[in-house]
Scaffold this active site. Structure first.
Site, PDB file in Angstrom:
ATOM      1  N   TRP A 180     -83.129  -0.981  35.256  1.00 58.02           N
ATOM      2  CA  TRP A 180     -82.631  -0.442  33.998  1.00 58.02           C
ATOM      3  C   TRP A 180     -83.746   0.356  33.349  1.00 58.02           C
ATOM      4  O   TRP A 180     -84.886  -0.104  33.280  1.00 58.02           O
ATOM      5  CB  TRP A 180     -82.177  -1.554  33.034  1.00 58.02           C
ATOM      6  N   GLU A 221     -78.309  -0.412  36.362  1.00 61.51           N
ATOM      7  CA  GLU A 221     -77.680  -0.886  35.128  1.00 61.51           C
ATOM      8  C   GLU A 221     -77.572   0.239  34.104  1.00 61.51           C
ATOM      9  O   GLU A 221     -78.546   0.926  33.804  1.00 61.51           O
ATOM     10  CB  GLU A 221     -78.503  -2.039  34.539  1.00 61.51           C
ATOM     11  N   LYS A 223     -76.260   1.807  30.151  1.00 58.39           N
ATOM     12  CA  LYS A 223     -76.277   1.430  28.749  1.00 58.39           C
ATOM     13  C   LYS A 223     -75.598   2.527  27.942  1.00 58.39           C
ATOM     14  O   LYS A 223     -75.642   3.706  28.313  1.00 58.39           O
ATOM     15  CB  LYS A 223     -77.713   1.220  28.254  1.00 58.39           C
ATOM     16  N   ASP A 254     -73.674  -4.963  31.860  1.00 58.10           N
ATOM     17  CA  ASP A 254     -74.244  -5.766  30.783  1.00 58.10           C
ATOM     18  C   ASP A 254     -73.257  -5.778  29.628  1.00 58.10           C
ATOM     19  O   ASP A 254     -72.846  -4.731  29.134  1.00 58.10           O
ATOM     20  CB  ASP A 254     -75.589  -5.170  30.349  1.00 58.10           C
ATOM     21  N   HIS A 257     -73.891  -3.523  26.638  1.00 58.57           N
ATOM     22  CA  HIS A 257     -74.209  -2.115  26.882  1.00 58.57           C
ATOM     23  C   HIS A 257     -73.003  -1.188  26.807  1.00 58.57           C
ATOM     24  O   HIS A 257     -73.022  -0.086  27.356  1.00 58.57           O
ATOM     25  CB  HIS A 257     -74.900  -1.967  28.237  1.00 58.57           C
ATOM     26  N   HIS A 281     -74.764  -9.061  33.440  1.00 63.98           N
ATOM     27  CA  HIS A 281     -75.701  -9.538  32.441  1.00 63.98           C
ATOM     28  C   HIS A 281     -74.860  -9.989  31.253  1.00 63.98           C
ATOM     29  O   HIS A 281     -74.260  -9.168  30.561  1.00 63.98           O
ATOM     30  CB  HIS A 281     -76.683  -8.435  32.029  1.00 63.98           C
ATOM     31  N   ASP A 289     -76.122  -3.627  21.136  1.00 63.39           N
ATOM     32  CA  ASP A 289     -76.768  -4.437  22.171  1.00 63.39           C
ATOM     33  C   ASP A 289     -77.708  -5.439  21.510  1.00 63.39           C
ATOM     34  O   ASP A 289     -78.924  -5.409  21.711  1.00 63.39           O
ATOM     35  CB  ASP A 289     -77.531  -3.506  23.127  1.00 63.39           C
ATOM     36  N   ASP A 291     -77.619  -8.796  21.817  1.00 58.15           N
ATOM     37  CA  ASP A 291     -77.984  -9.869  22.744  1.00 58.15           C
ATOM     38  C   ASP A 291     -78.055 -11.241  22.087  1.00 58.15           C
ATOM     39  O   ASP A 291     -79.023 -11.984  22.270  1.00 58.15           O
ATOM     40  CB  ASP A 291     -79.315  -9.542  23.429  1.00 58.15           C
ATOM     41  N   ASP A 321     -78.548 -12.439  29.708  1.00 57.25           N
ATOM     42  CA  ASP A 321     -79.459 -11.491  29.056  1.00 57.25           C
ATOM     43  C   ASP A 321     -79.263 -11.575  27.544  1.00 57.25           C
ATOM     44  O   ASP A 321     -78.583 -10.749  26.947  1.00 57.25           O
ATOM     45  CB  ASP A 321     -79.209 -10.072  29.558  1.00 57.25           C
TER      46      ASP A 321
END
Length: 413
Positions: A180, A221, A223, A254, A257, A281, A289, A291, A321
């Protein structure tokens, strides 16, 4: 009759065998991310900004400051997570007295991690670190217009692949090496194509040397955007879906993302038609994002259900993640990972043939009634039985364990 036996009978009424679900859950390894334990700081001397919109907020006591402290925290966390799992390691977490720059790292800088994983019976996954470095401060790395900057990061990517392949060989388990990059621009670009051509060329250079898939699985990956790259992300979902399809790599999805209205569960069956294997993820975006630690939320439950309904568990590598520095970091690991397992268990306990039968018959009334009534089944009793067999605590006993460990590390400066 025990709570579990009562639950087993209740699921049997729906044609579901709880023992089968428990046995399947035992075999699902989740790759737990190292960076939750130290707020994405790492163990190298670096001079760059975090980059790519990566930021952990809060200053809860107990952050791991050394590799030994981080491994101790992980030992505790894994001891409270049922099953046998993996650790996802970033290149910035090297364990060495040397100070190599990112284009000079070697396998020996990570051997303490491999030795620990072997002794713990864990698999290891790996990630090049394309952020938190002076050569990433432009928010451009593999897509940078400066060939010298690109060459630096290409060499980093090559070396991380070599390290990942060696890790996989040493542990006898393929190491997922996930690429990424934070590349993008804060305001609207004029030439998107040139940046994406540079990124494609750089990725081709990194992946040029063949590696044995028994040792390493390459992943890419995407985003949507991040702080400082709000207008343009070079490695978009469309870019990497095409790239993974052409190059035969894993595609990483993800959960943080994408746009908040996009559903990762809906994407799984679509991308599975184009790529052989998927990397997940799993996180919980609050606004972007961000998380957050995952909950047993609708998004997580839907994703787990899709993996089971579409028979994708054998083609999907599940990684976590999230990072939160406002709460106990070890509690975040334990509760977050167990929530992923709980979601999978709930999906494994659904009468999929019955549900699919109603849908295929276009009996949407029956499908609606089934999905709602199934929500009332005693999933928690099956989870408690699974944990008991794996010799890990639940409920108040788990909370007491998490509190005790947090108290033991709270004095870290």
């Amino acid at each position: 009759m025990s709570q579990y036996e009562s639950a087993r009978a209740a699921f049997a009424d729906w044609g579901v065998e709880t023992e089968t679900a428990i046995e399947r859950l035992k075999d699902i390894a989740i790759s737990v991310h190292c960076w939750q334990g130290d707020d994405v700081v790492g163990f190298e001397a670096k001079s760059g900004a975090s980059g790519g919109g990566i930021q952990a907020t809060g200053n809860y006591p107990g952050r791991a400051r050394t590799p030994d402290e981080l491994r101790a925290d992980l030992d505790f966390a894994f001891s409270r997570i049922p099953g046998r799992h993996r650790l996802n390691l970033h290149a910035m977490y090297m364990d060495t007295d040397e100070s190599p720059d990112r284009d000079a790292i070697e396998y020996r800088h990570f051997t303490p991690w491999v030795d620990w994983a072997r002794d713990s019976g864990l698999g290891l996954d790996f990630n090049p670190t394309f952020f938190a470095h002076a050569k990433a401060d432009d928010n451009l790395t593999l897509a940078h217009p400066d060939a010298g900057i690109r060459d630096f990061w290409i060499e980093h990517g090559r070396r991380t692949r070599e390290i990942a392949a060696r890790i996989g060989a040493e542990l006898g388990s393929p190491c997922v090496n996930n690429i990424w990059v934070p590349d993008g621009m804060k305001d609207h670009p004029i030439d998107r194509m040139a940046a994406r051509q540079r990124l494609q060329s750089s990725l081709d250079a990194i992946l040029a040397d063949p590696q044995d898939r028994a040792n390493i699985l390459d992943a890419v990956e995407s985003k949507l955007f991040g702080i400082g790259v709000e207008a343009f992300t070079v490695g978009s979902h469309e870019f990497y879906l095409g790239y993974a399809t052409r190059r035969g790599t894993l595609l990483c999805l993800d959960m943080g993302h994408f746009h908040p209205t996009e559903n990762i569960a809906d994407k799984l069956s679509s991308v599975a038609l184009s790529v052989d294997e998927i990397l997940l993820h799993v996180s919980r975006p609050m606004r972007w994002d961000s998380d957050h630690v995952i909950l047993q939320s609708d998004d997580i439950l839907a994703m787990a259900q899709e993996l089971v309904a579409c028979d994708l568990l054998g083609r999907t590598h599940i990684g976590l993640d999230f990072f939160d520095a406002t709460i106990s970091r070890t509690a975040a690991w334990v509760i977050g990972t167990r929530n992923m397992q709980k979601a999978l268990l709930r999906a494994l306990l659904l009468p999929m043939d019955t549900l699919k039968g109603a849908e295929n018959a276009l009996d949407f009334s029956r499908r609606f009634m089934l999905t709602e009534e199934l929500k009332d089944l005693p999933y928690g009793a099956v989870w408690a039985e699974f944990c008991a067999r794996m010799e890990v605590p639940v409920g108040q006993a788990l909370i007491a364990d998490l509190d005790r460990y947090q108290d033991s590390v709270a004095g870290r400066g």
